[in-house]
Design a protein around this motif. Structure first.
Motif, PDB file in Angstrom:
ATOM      1  N   VAL A 624      35.055  31.278  36.513  1.00  0.00           N
ATOM      2  CA  VAL A 624      36.245  32.109  36.346  1.00  0.00           C
ATOM      3  C   VAL A 624      36.663  32.006  34.881  1.00  0.00           C
ATOM      4  O   VAL A 624      36.772  30.897  34.338  1.00  0.00           O
ATOM      5  CB  VAL A 624      37.389  31.646  37.268  1.00  0.00           C
ATOM      6  CG1 VAL A 624      38.553  32.621  37.209  1.00  0.00           C
ATOM      7  CG2 VAL A 624      36.897  31.506  38.704  1.00  0.00           C
ATOM      8  N   TYR A 625      36.854  33.145  34.245  1.00  0.00           N
ATOM      9  CA  TYR A 625      37.103  33.114  32.800  1.00  0.00           C
ATOM     10  C   TYR A 625      38.288  34.011  32.432  1.00  0.00           C
ATOM     11  O   TYR A 625      38.591  34.987  33.132  1.00  0.00           O
ATOM     12  CB  TYR A 625      35.848  33.555  32.034  1.00  0.00           C
ATOM     13  CG  TYR A 625      35.371  34.946  32.348  1.00  0.00           C
ATOM     14  CD1 TYR A 625      35.796  36.037  31.593  1.00  0.00           C
ATOM     15  CD2 TYR A 625      34.493  35.188  33.413  1.00  0.00           C
ATOM     16  CE1 TYR A 625      35.366  37.317  31.881  1.00  0.00           C
ATOM     17  CE2 TYR A 625      34.052  36.461  33.707  1.00  0.00           C
ATOM     18  CZ  TYR A 625      34.494  37.527  32.935  1.00  0.00           C
ATOM     19  OH  TYR A 625      34.070  38.796  33.222  1.00  0.00           O
ATOM     20  N   MET A 669      40.497  30.266  43.187  1.00  0.00           N
ATOM     21  CA  MET A 669      39.957  29.761  41.923  1.00  0.00           C
ATOM     22  C   MET A 669      40.713  30.347  40.732  1.00  0.00           C
ATOM     23  O   MET A 669      40.939  31.554  40.671  1.00  0.00           O
ATOM     24  CB  MET A 669      38.461  30.090  41.815  1.00  0.00           C
ATOM     25  CG  MET A 669      37.622  29.467  42.917  1.00  0.00           C
ATOM     26  SD  MET A 669      35.884  29.952  42.800  1.00  0.00           S
ATOM     27  CE  MET A 669      35.198  29.158  44.248  1.00  0.00           C
ATOM     28  N   GLN A 670      41.050  29.473  39.802  1.00  0.00           N
ATOM     29  CA  GLN A 670      41.847  29.890  38.651  1.00  0.00           C
ATOM     30  C   GLN A 670      41.222  29.398  37.354  1.00  0.00           C
ATOM     31  O   GLN A 670      40.408  28.464  37.341  1.00  0.00           O
ATOM     32  CB  GLN A 670      43.272  29.325  38.768  1.00  0.00           C
ATOM     33  CG  GLN A 670      44.035  29.788  39.993  1.00  0.00           C
ATOM     34  CD  GLN A 670      45.410  29.155  40.069  1.00  0.00           C
ATOM     35  OE1 GLN A 670      45.737  28.249  39.288  1.00  0.00           O
ATOM     36  NE2 GLN A 670      46.228  29.622  40.996  1.00  0.00           N
ATOM     37  N   VAL A 671      41.610  30.048  36.284  1.00  0.00           N
ATOM     38  CA  VAL A 671      41.266  29.562  34.946  1.00  0.00           C
ATOM     39  C   VAL A 671      42.182  28.390  34.616  1.00  0.00           C
ATOM     40  O   VAL A 671      43.407  28.483  34.758  1.00  0.00           O
ATOM     41  CB  VAL A 671      41.428  30.689  33.902  1.00  0.00           C
ATOM     42  CG1 VAL A 671      41.304  30.124  32.488  1.00  0.00           C
ATOM     43  CG2 VAL A 671      40.404  31.782  34.127  1.00  0.00           C
ATOM     44  N   THR A 675      40.448  28.327  29.504  1.00  0.00           N
ATOM     45  CA  THR A 675      39.029  28.402  29.148  1.00  0.00           C
ATOM     46  C   THR A 675      38.202  28.630  30.407  1.00  0.00           C
ATOM     47  O   THR A 675      38.687  28.393  31.528  1.00  0.00           O
ATOM     48  CB  THR A 675      38.565  27.121  28.443  1.00  0.00           C
ATOM     49  OG1 THR A 675      37.246  27.309  27.919  1.00  0.00           O
ATOM     50  CG2 THR A 675      38.564  25.922  29.386  1.00  0.00           C
ATOM     51  N   ALA A 676      36.997  29.098  30.237  1.00  0.00           N
ATOM     52  CA  ALA A 676      36.126  29.342  31.386  1.00  0.00           C
ATOM     53  C   ALA A 676      36.034  28.095  32.249  1.00  0.00           C
ATOM     54  O   ALA A 676      35.794  26.987  31.747  1.00  0.00           O
ATOM     55  CB  ALA A 676      34.743  29.760  30.909  1.00  0.00           C
ATOM     56  N   THR A 677      36.220  28.274  33.542  1.00  0.00           N
ATOM     57  CA  THR A 677      36.288  27.159  34.482  1.00  0.00           C
ATOM     58  C   THR A 677      35.211  27.331  35.549  1.00  0.00           C
ATOM     59  O   THR A 677      35.087  28.390  36.157  1.00  0.00           O
ATOM     60  CB  THR A 677      37.674  27.105  35.140  1.00  0.00           C
ATOM     61  OG1 THR A 677      38.670  27.048  34.108  1.00  0.00           O
ATOM     62  CG2 THR A 677      37.793  25.892  36.038  1.00  0.00           C
TER      63      THR A 677
END
Length: 705
Positions: A624-625, A669-671, A675-677
């Motif tokens: 996730v970005y 799902m979250q950032v 930053t990209a996670t």
């Protein structure tokens, strides 16, 4: 002209001026045969087939042959690339009756489409140990007149055998991979690579399977080493041999010798796609730059010679030119030497062994004819197993070789070119889209991704059926596009291979429209092609033309079977979306194929490569970005260098409601930390999120080892 003049197929159009009164495969043709009580002479081939050209010149341009066919038969021509379903049925019959197959395929059958005679190439007069048409056709006419009932009974018995399905379900365990590996190893050529003597075909599916077998962490080191060595030896010798076009790039169809040096010169789009994929995968595993260089050269050829102005891909180029096989590609020693100065000649001779007598030995004549194929001899054979061609990558080699190559290439361009089959096929375009998408990701090449997307847009715009074309709700496809016209109902491979390309594009671009389209196409496949009784997918749709049998293919030949790629699509859609129905379809496919895979697993290596997704318990990797894409490229680079096959990648820009709907397990799902996670999940149960590149590298390393 005969009845083929209005067709779109380049192959059928090649025969429009034959004295044989050819007809296309159509209800009208069979009605005429029934009304006139004549047997049908069926000839199946394709436009770039060398022996098809030979048979046309020897037999179908022969007035005596034409007279017999026109008076006593209804003659039908079929392009196997337009109608693979028809080709599959009658090729199976030919192999069952004779033990051999190939093109041109020659069938004699009743007006009810039931075959009673089958063979391949036939000369007009008997030679090469082959019975001639002028000998066999009068016999068939006589038997048809005197004992037609016996022929019809024979044809019905053959049809009954063709319609028989193998029964039984065998439990499929992970041991099937070991069995396939053992069978492949037994056939492997330890010196030159490949899995046969002569002729020798690339067998891309087997190579891809071996790379997955090598990457399986549970296999012992000896087996892993052997698997990788088989891939490296084969890929190296193919790339250095004459099967690769060193002047204009791209791969020829196959080698007529065991050393990969003497090619059969036709170039097929599906070979370029399959080989680009396996060389990309080999680079992914080994990081050997020679593999990437090979892919770049394959794509250079495809872009130059097999890409339409709209971005879609043509089907093939012929082996023959001006009536001679390989004439476009080969040079005499004198022709080459005239192009080069003294220094260039010395350099050229140190790599390319050309001779006054010629190094090319014609398959039929069996002796040199003064013509040369370009291949690099200093690295072929046993020493190629490591693909140690570092000197070919040195600046000095590139600096000196490229001007020479261009001189020869420019001289070659002055010649009449081989015939190009410019029809655009949905299924093969799907494979090429997948190849470009995979290479675009692993090489960080945005241009390759753009080409894949451009081709996908063409298929969507030109080969999808519009609502006005259809009386049904599913998303439907055409099979072929040519001269501004789409036609022929889509078959299984069209839906499955194009879906494969779209899934690859979704994984590497994150564009949700590709996932949406993939789901719609697979839903159509499941509604229209699924065998509800014995499972697996038929080649033809429920509402397609009625043939003597409804073929279903699991065997992986020059192309992977539609069922093999469908298995991969279903596993990937399950991993990407969390929808359990896709896994259920996959499980039923494994059950349907279990009889065949248990008997000879090495004949189903594309199927087994897809099956590895299940047995390797691969991860769903969700990244996730933020809109800024901060950190995304770093995370992707970890995957590019991981050498890990068995995962699905889902790229999700934060706040994406369309993707939330399709892959609901990603909704929470979250950032994090802007930053990209990364979320590592197994069967959609996810570990704690990762925001650091080093932490992600450590996780991947532990998974891989």
């Amino acid at each position: 002209m005969n009845s083929l003049a209005k067709e779109k197929s380049p192959y059928l159009l090649q025969h429009k001026d034959n004295p044989v009164m050819w007809r296309p495969w159509s209800p009208e043709s069979f009605q005429i045969a029934q009304k006139e009580d004549k047997p049908i002479f069926l000839s199946i081939g394709y436009s770039t087939c060398h022996w098809c050209h030979v048979m046309e010149e020897e037999s179908f341009e022969n007035s005596k042959v034409a007279k017999i066919l026109n008076e006593s038969f209804v003659s039908i021509k079929v392009d196997r690339e337009e109608r693979p379903d028809i080709d599959r049925i009658y090729m199976d019959i030919c192999i069952g009756m004779t033990g051999n197959g190939g093109w041109p395929l020659t069938i004699v059958m009743t007006p009810g489409q039931e075959a009673f005679y089958a063979t391949t190439y036939m000369p007009a007069e008997s030679k090469y140990g082959k019975i001639g048409l002028l000998e066999i056709l009068p016999r068939i006419v006589s038997i048809w007149a005197q004992k037609k009932t016996d022929l019809e009974k024979t044809a019905k018995r053959i049809t009954k055998v063709v319609n028989k399905s193998e029964e039984g379900y065998f439990k499929t365990t992970k041991s099937i991979f070991d069995k396939a590996f053992t069978e492949i190893r037994q056939r492997f050529d330890m010196v030159y690579g490949g899995f046969s003597g002569r002729p020798k075909f690339p067998m891309s599916h087997s190579l891809s399977f071996l790379l997955r077998y090598y990457s399986d962490v549970k296999n012992n080191n000896k087996a892993k080493k052997e698997a990788l060595a088989m891939v490296q030896t084969t890929l190296a010798n193919m790339r250095l041999g004459g099967i690769f076009d060193h002047i204009g790039f791209g791969f020829h169809r196959y080698a007529t010798d065991e050393t990969w040096l003497l090619p059969h010169f036709e170039k097929m789009l599906y070979d370029q796609a399959s080989l680009a994929i396996v060389y990309t995968e080999a680079f992914f595993v080994t990081r050997n730059p020679a593999y990437r260089d090979t892919v770049d050269k394959i794509f250079s050829y495809v872009e130059q010679d097999l890409t339409s102005t709209e971005g879609a891909f043509y089907t093939a180029e012929d082996a023959d030119c001006e009536g001679q096989e390989g004439a476009y590609y080969m040079f005499s020693k004198e022709q080459v030497m005239k192009l080069l100065n003294k220094s260039e000649r010395d350099f050229f001779h140190s790599y390319f062994p050309i001779t006054d007598q010629g190094n090319f030995i014609d398959e039929a004549q069996g002796e040199p004819g003064g013509q040369n194929v370009f291949y690099i001899n200093s690295q072929t054979g046993k020493n190629a197993d490591h693909f140690d061609i570092s000197k070919l990558r040195e600046k000095n080699f590139t600096h000196r070789w490229e001007p020479l190559r261009k001189k020869i290439y420019n001289e070659r361009k002055k010649r009449a070119r081989p015939f190009k089959d410019d029809k655009i096929l949905t299924d093969i375009n799907g494979l090429m889209i997948a190849a470009y998408a995979k290479a675009g990701f692993h090489f960080s090449n945005e241009d390759y991704l753009r080409r894949a997307e451009k081709a996908a847009r063409f298929v969507i715009s030109n080969l999808e059926k519009s609502p006005a074309d259809q009386n049904y709700s599913q998303l439907r496809l055409f099979h072929r596009y040519r001269d501004g016209e789409s036609g022929i109902e889509g078959m299984l491979d069209d839906y499955i291979f194009f879906t494969k390309g779209l899934i690859e594009l979704f994984q590497v671009t994150g564009k949700v429209e590709y996932l949406e389209k993939s789901i719609l196409l697979m839903q159509t496949a499941c509604e229209q092609f699924w065998d509800k009784k014995r499972f697996g997918f038929f080649m033809t749709a429920n509402d397609s033309d009625t043939l003597i049998t409804r073929p279903k293919e699991f065997f992986d030949g020059a192309l992977p079977s539609g069922n093999s790629i469908a298995l991969s699509n279903c596993y990937k859609l399950y991993k990407l979306t969390g929808e359990s129905k896709w896994k259920s379809f996959a499980e039923r496919m494994v059950e349907a194929a279990s009889y065949y895979t248990s008997v000879a697993p090495s004949s189903f290596t594309a199927f087994l490569s897809s099956l590895y997704y299940e047995f390797a318990s691969g991860y769903e990797i969700v990244i996730v970005y933020p809109a800024s894409k901060t950190g995304l490229e770093g995370m992707l680079n970890v995957l590019r260098k991981s050498g890990m096959f068995h995962y699905t990648l889902l790229l999700k820009e934060e706040k994406n409601p369309r993707l939330d709907k399709l892959a609901s397990y990603t909704n929470p799902m979250q950032v994090l930390a802007n930053t990209a996670t990364v979320y590592l999940c197994k069967d959609h149960t996810c570990q704690k999120p990762i925001t650091g590149i080093q932490e992600f590298q450590k996780k991947i390393s532990r998974i891989k080892n």
